[in-house]
Write an enzyme that holds these catalytic residues in place. Sequence first.
Site, PDB file in Angstrom:
ATOM      1  N   ASN A 113       0.764  -1.052  -0.093  1.00  0.00           N
ATOM      2  CA  ASN A 113      -0.284  -0.128   0.057  1.00  0.00           C
ATOM      3  C   ASN A 113       0.856   1.220  -0.014  1.00  0.00           C
ATOM      4  O   ASN A 113       1.507   1.497   1.164  1.00  0.00           O
ATOM      5  CB  ASN A 113      -0.836  -0.005   1.215  1.00  0.00           C
ATOM      6  CG  ASN A 113      -1.619   1.352   1.423  1.00  0.00           C
ATOM      7  OD1 ASN A 113      -2.098   2.045   0.546  1.00  0.00           O
ATOM      8  ND2 ASN A 113      -2.183   1.641   2.677  1.00  0.00           N
ATOM      9  N   TRP A 114       1.271   2.003  -1.032  1.00  0.00           N
ATOM     10  CA  TRP A 114       2.027   2.785  -1.296  1.00  0.00           C
ATOM     11  C   TRP A 114       1.594   4.181  -0.672  1.00  0.00           C
ATOM     12  O   TRP A 114       2.195   5.063  -0.529  1.00  0.00           O
ATOM     13  CB  TRP A 114       2.346   3.127  -2.694  1.00  0.00           C
ATOM     14  CG  TRP A 114       3.508   2.023  -3.146  1.00  0.00           C
ATOM     15  CD1 TRP A 114       3.692   1.020  -2.572  1.00  0.00           C
ATOM     16  CD2 TRP A 114       3.875   1.927  -4.524  1.00  0.00           C
ATOM     17  NE1 TRP A 114       4.506   0.056  -3.259  1.00  0.00           N
ATOM     18  CE2 TRP A 114       4.563   0.823  -4.651  1.00  0.00           C
ATOM     19  CE3 TRP A 114       3.612   2.607  -5.733  1.00  0.00           C
ATOM     20  CZ2 TRP A 114       5.441   0.263  -5.868  1.00  0.00           C
ATOM     21  CZ3 TRP A 114       4.214   2.335  -6.849  1.00  0.00           C
ATOM     22  CH2 TRP A 114       5.166   1.206  -6.908  1.00  0.00           C
ATOM     23  N   LYS A 115       0.467   4.285  -0.356  1.00  0.00           N
ATOM     24  CA  LYS A 115      -0.126   5.397   0.312  1.00  0.00           C
ATOM     25  C   LYS A 115       0.161   6.868  -0.864  1.00  0.00           C
ATOM     26  O   LYS A 115      -0.019   6.471  -1.894  1.00  0.00           O
ATOM     27  CB  LYS A 115       0.306   6.036   1.516  1.00  0.00           C
ATOM     28  CG  LYS A 115       0.177   4.598   2.579  1.00  0.00           C
ATOM     29  CD  LYS A 115       0.281   4.724   3.877  1.00  0.00           C
ATOM     30  CE  LYS A 115       0.067   3.419   4.671  1.00  0.00           C
ATOM     31  NZ  LYS A 115       0.283   3.690   6.054  1.00  0.00           N
TER      32      LYS A 115
ATOM     33  N   HIS B  23      -9.310   2.076   4.486  1.00  0.00           N
ATOM     34  CA  HIS B  23      -8.035   2.220   5.534  1.00  0.00           C
ATOM     35  C   HIS B  23      -8.311   3.156   6.507  1.00  0.00           C
ATOM     36  O   HIS B  23      -8.944   4.034   6.421  1.00  0.00           O
ATOM     37  CB  HIS B  23      -6.843   2.610   4.472  1.00  0.00           C
ATOM     38  CG  HIS B  23      -5.733   2.335   5.196  1.00  0.00           C
ATOM     39  ND1 HIS B  23      -4.994   3.505   6.055  1.00  0.00           N
ATOM     40  CD2 HIS B  23      -4.487   1.683   4.840  1.00  0.00           C
ATOM     41  CE1 HIS B  23      -3.851   3.162   6.316  1.00  0.00           C
ATOM     42  NE2 HIS B  23      -3.526   1.965   5.891  1.00  0.00           N
TER      43      HIS B  23
ATOM     44  N   GLU C  90      -6.399   5.673   7.705  1.00  0.00           N
ATOM     45  CA  GLU C  90      -6.254   6.774   7.353  1.00  0.00           C
ATOM     46  C   GLU C  90      -7.524   7.319   6.566  1.00  0.00           C
ATOM     47  O   GLU C  90      -7.660   8.403   6.658  1.00  0.00           O
ATOM     48  CB  GLU C  90      -4.900   6.949   6.425  1.00  0.00           C
ATOM     49  CG  GLU C  90      -3.793   6.532   7.330  1.00  0.00           C
ATOM     50  CD  GLU C  90      -2.554   5.942   6.623  1.00  0.00           C
ATOM     51  OE1 GLU C  90      -2.466   5.845   5.347  1.00  0.00           O
ATOM     52  OE2 GLU C  90      -1.655   5.496   7.173  1.00  0.00           O
TER      53      GLU C  90
ATOM     54  N   GLU D   8      -5.634  -4.200  10.551  1.00  0.00           N
ATOM     55  CA  GLU D   8      -4.304  -3.169  10.942  1.00  0.00           C
ATOM     56  C   GLU D   8      -4.692  -2.483  12.002  1.00  0.00           C
ATOM     57  O   GLU D   8      -5.352  -1.202  12.231  1.00  0.00           O
ATOM     58  CB  GLU D   8      -4.544  -2.291   9.699  1.00  0.00           C
ATOM     59  CG  GLU D   8      -4.263  -2.926   8.323  1.00  0.00           C
ATOM     60  CD  GLU D   8      -3.470  -1.958   7.241  1.00  0.00           C
ATOM     61  OE1 GLU D   8      -2.644  -2.304   6.825  1.00  0.00           O
ATOM     62  OE2 GLU D   8      -4.347  -0.986   7.022  1.00  0.00           O
TER      63      GLU D   8
ATOM     64  N   GLY E 223       2.763   2.719  10.530  1.00  0.00           N
ATOM     65  CA  GLY E 223       3.719   3.761  10.427  1.00  0.00           C
ATOM     66  C   GLY E 223       4.412   3.929  11.624  1.00  0.00           C
ATOM     67  O   GLY E 223       5.166   4.827  11.594  1.00  0.00           O
TER      68      GLY E 223
ATOM     69  N   SER F  66       3.379  -1.898  10.462  1.00  0.00           N
ATOM     70  CA  SER F  66       4.730  -2.136  10.620  1.00  0.00           C
ATOM     71  C   SER F  66       5.324  -3.334   9.988  1.00  0.00           C
ATOM     72  O   SER F  66       6.202  -3.919  10.978  1.00  0.00           O
ATOM     73  CB  SER F  66       5.125  -1.720  12.030  1.00  0.00           C
ATOM     74  OG  SER F  66       4.937  -0.339  12.107  1.00  0.00           O
TER      75      SER F  66
ATOM     76  N   GLY G  58       2.745  -0.943   4.163  1.00  0.00           N
ATOM     77  CA  GLY G  58       3.063   0.430   3.922  1.00  0.00           C
ATOM     78  C   GLY G  58       4.547   0.784   3.684  1.00  0.00           C
ATOM     79  O   GLY G  58       5.291   0.457   2.441  1.00  0.00           O
ATOM     80  N   GLY G  59       5.360   1.407   4.497  1.00  0.00           N
ATOM     81  CA  GLY G  59       6.494   1.886   4.742  1.00  0.00           C
ATOM     82  C   GLY G  59       7.461   0.605   3.971  1.00  0.00           C
ATOM     83  O   GLY G  59       8.272   1.180   3.090  1.00  0.00           O
TER      84      GLY G  59
HETATM   85  P1  PGA Z   1       2.934   0.603   7.550  1.00  0.00           P
HETATM   86  O1  PGA Z   1       1.510   0.818   6.943  1.00  0.00           O
HETATM   87  O2  PGA Z   1       3.257  -0.872   6.939  1.00  0.00           O
HETATM   88  O3  PGA Z   1       3.803   1.484   7.205  1.00  0.00           O
HETATM   89  O4  PGA Z   1       2.734   0.394   9.001  1.00  0.00           O
HETATM   90  C1  PGA Z   1       0.600  -0.081   6.832  1.00  0.00           C
HETATM   91  C2  PGA Z   1      -0.732   0.164   6.130  1.00  0.00           C
HETATM   92  O5  PGA Z   1      -1.150   1.316   6.323  1.00  0.00           O
HETATM   93  O6  PGA Z   1      -1.334  -0.493   5.347  1.00  0.00           O
END
Ligand code: PGA
Length: 248
Positions: free
Chosen positions: A9-11, A95, A97, A170, A176, A212, A233-234
């Site tokens: 998930n590149w956001k 998500h 966010e 999640e 993050g 994470s 994500g990251g």
């Molecule tokens: P993260 O994000 O791996 O950077 O914690 C995961 C996500 O929000 O899907």
Amino acid sequence: MRKPIMAGNWKMYKTESEAVDFAKNLKPLVAGVKDRTILICTPFPALSKVNDALRDSNVALGAQNLYWEDEGAFTGEVSAPMLKAVGCTYVIIGHSERRQYFGETEATVNKKLKAAIKHNLNAIVCVGETLEQREKGETFKIIERQVKEGLHSFDPAKRDHWSFVILAYEPVWAIGTGKTATPEQAQEVHAFIRGLLPKEVAQEVRILYGGSVKPENVKELMAQPDIDGGLVGGASLKVESFEKLVRY
Ligand code: PGA
């Protein structure tokens, strides 16, 4: 057997050309991997070119959001048919966010999920509690509400619908932050989520963990019986680390 999924998930990261470079570099690195689904969910503007770059590969393409109407006067929104037209086969829905910054609720998640399935898009529906909710002992109550209302009115007899449903647990406090849920904490919630699904389909629906996930912890997480993949994500933004995740 549930086929594992490793999803990036590149956001809101990577321009079109950065995204295409990533796709071109990733393709040969994972070419032989057949026993799991590999997925990257890029920002909207990169989808079309990344789709071209991924042609004839085993890497699937997804979006990070959609709107539930097919078309209309909805400035700034993107529909399921539009995503299909640029090569998406997956979409992330709800998500944390999006819930936190863009006002998404269980009701909008439900509408988006139905729109995705109507157009045969695989939908990754995200659920998860905040730190405050966990500390108050509300984790299971929150997850139950998010799953039941997000998946409201899904008929267990409609297996063709359920085959497009993927869930992602999640915990908001793990996204993050570098703070991963322990494999046991994650497994506990994953088993709980599976228990909320209709028994006809519960063993078939894949449930991903996100928060994470990185090459150092992916193996232990994936060893849990109810964890069927990662939503990352990251650690999905660099080809080297995403390849390691894919090969956990
Ligand atoms: P993260 O994000 O791996 O950077 O914690 C995961 C996500 O929000 O899907």
